[in-house]
Design a protein around this motif. Structure first.
Motif, PDB file in Angstrom:
ATOM      1  N   ARG A 179      56.791  76.837 -38.331  1.00  9.84           N
ATOM      2  CA  ARG A 179      55.319  76.774 -38.215  1.00  9.84           C
ATOM      3  C   ARG A 179      54.894  78.193 -37.669  1.00  9.84           C
ATOM      4  NH1 ARG A 179      52.591  73.331 -33.289  1.00  9.84           N
ATOM      5  NH2 ARG A 179      50.671  73.424 -34.120  1.00  9.84           N
ATOM      6  N   ILE A 180      55.460  78.846 -36.674  1.00  6.48           N
ATOM      7  CA  ILE A 180      55.071  80.226 -36.066  1.00  6.48           C
ATOM      8  C   ILE A 180      54.914  81.079 -37.459  1.00  6.48           C
ATOM      9  CG2 ILE A 180      55.535  82.058 -34.628  1.00  6.48           C
ATOM     10  CD1 ILE A 180      57.060  79.922 -32.845  1.00  6.48           C
ATOM     11  N   VAL A 181      55.847  81.290 -38.252  1.00  8.87           N
ATOM     12  CA  VAL A 181      56.037  82.357 -39.428  1.00  8.87           C
ATOM     13  C   VAL A 181      54.731  82.036 -40.314  1.00  8.87           C
ATOM     14  CG1 VAL A 181      57.013  83.189 -41.249  1.00  8.87           C
ATOM     15  CG2 VAL A 181      58.470  82.771 -39.166  1.00  8.87           C
ATOM     16  N   ILE A 182      54.655  80.916 -40.545  1.00 12.24           N
ATOM     17  CA  ILE A 182      53.492  80.480 -41.478  1.00 12.24           C
ATOM     18  C   ILE A 182      51.977  80.607 -41.083  1.00 12.24           C
ATOM     19  CG2 ILE A 182      52.271  78.288 -42.537  1.00 12.24           C
ATOM     20  CD1 ILE A 182      54.644  79.189 -43.965  1.00 12.24           C
ATOM     21  N   ARG A 183      52.016  80.522 -39.654  1.00 10.61           N
ATOM     22  CA  ARG A 183      50.619  80.738 -38.957  1.00 10.61           C
ATOM     23  C   ARG A 183      50.232  82.272 -39.122  1.00 10.61           C
ATOM     24  NH1 ARG A 183      50.060  77.729 -33.633  1.00 10.61           N
ATOM     25  NH2 ARG A 183      47.946  78.453 -33.757  1.00 10.61           N
ATOM     26  N   LEU A 184      51.306  82.931 -38.835  1.00 11.25           N
ATOM     27  CA  LEU A 184      51.187  84.629 -38.625  1.00 11.25           C
ATOM     28  C   LEU A 184      50.915  85.137 -39.955  1.00 11.25           C
ATOM     29  CD1 LEU A 184      54.207  85.535 -36.230  1.00 11.25           C
ATOM     30  CD2 LEU A 184      51.786  85.736 -35.822  1.00 11.25           C
ATOM     31  N   ARG A 185      51.570  84.657 -41.040  1.00  5.96           N
ATOM     32  CA  ARG A 185      51.365  84.953 -42.503  1.00  5.96           C
ATOM     33  C   ARG A 185      50.036  84.527 -43.010  1.00  5.96           C
ATOM     34  NH1 ARG A 185      57.285  83.962 -45.054  1.00  5.96           N
ATOM     35  NH2 ARG A 185      58.303  85.534 -44.065  1.00  5.96           N
ATOM     36  N   LYS A 186      49.606  83.673 -42.634  1.00  4.01           N
ATOM     37  CA  LYS A 186      48.266  83.000 -43.127  1.00  4.01           C
ATOM     38  C   LYS A 186      46.915  83.448 -41.980  1.00  4.01           C
ATOM     39  CE  LYS A 186      49.766  79.311 -45.675  1.00  4.01           C
ATOM     40  NZ  LYS A 186      49.484  77.860 -46.208  1.00  4.01           N
ATOM     41  N   GLY A 187      47.516  83.914 -41.103  1.00 10.30           N
ATOM     42  CA  GLY A 187      46.348  84.778 -39.833  1.00 10.30           C
ATOM     43  C   GLY A 187      45.734  83.506 -39.253  1.00 10.30           C
ATOM     44  N   SER A 188      46.367  82.390 -39.097  1.00 10.43           N
ATOM     45  CA  SER A 188      45.700  81.268 -38.628  1.00 10.43           C
ATOM     46  C   SER A 188      46.231  80.903 -37.250  1.00 10.43           C
ATOM     47  CB  SER A 188      45.687  80.094 -39.318  1.00 10.43           C
ATOM     48  OG  SER A 188      46.686  79.591 -39.655  1.00 10.43           O
TER      49      SER A 188
END
Length: 141
Positions: free
Chosen positions: A132-141
């Motif tokens: 969840r954290i990695v996806i949020r960081l990669r998507k900038g959200s």
């Protein structure tokens, strides 16, 4: 580069008969790399995954994985399937990695495969908790 960058490395070498038992009632956890690979096929995250408050998992439809076709007993994204699917029938109970005897051909998994992949199975469980954290960081959200 991520340890998960080469999905083919994580294929358990055994006599899979493609029965689909592993696709029924699955709650397969997803890594960020899995999500990105599936999104690259044109699927949106909310189409194929659910977030259970801690971990992203493959969505189930009618009691089976969203990508499993019960008519043909095949995976619609087999070449791009998640790492956890590739590691099956190896499972981790928090203490040790073993072969899931639910798989009809569990006894064809060579000991060397368990030894080769055991460290990754345990790491997989840890890494999915960060998805969840990695996806949020990669998507900038």
């Amino acid at each position: 580069m991520s340890v998960w960058a080469d999905p083919s490395f994580f294929e358990v070498k055994f006599k899979c008969i493609k029965c689909g038992i592993c696709c029924v009632g699955t709650q397969m956890e997803l890594l960020p790399e899995d999500i990105e690979r599936i999104e690259a096929l044109g699927y949106r995250l909310d189409e194929f995954a659910v977030f259970d408050g801690e971990i992203y998992r493959l969505k189930n439809i009618d009691g089976h994985c969203i990508f499993y076709d019960p008519v043909t007993s095949t995976c619609k994204i087999y070449d791009k399937r998640p790492i956890g699917c590739r590691l099956y029938p190896l499972v981790y109970d928090g203490r040790q990695v073993y072969v899931d005897r639910t798989c009809p051909t569990w006894d064809t998994v060579p000991r060397r495969e368990i030894e080769r992949l055991a460290p990754y199975v345990a790491r997989f469980i840890d890494d999915v908790k960060r998805t969840r954290i990695v996806i949020r960081l990669r998507k900038g959200s």
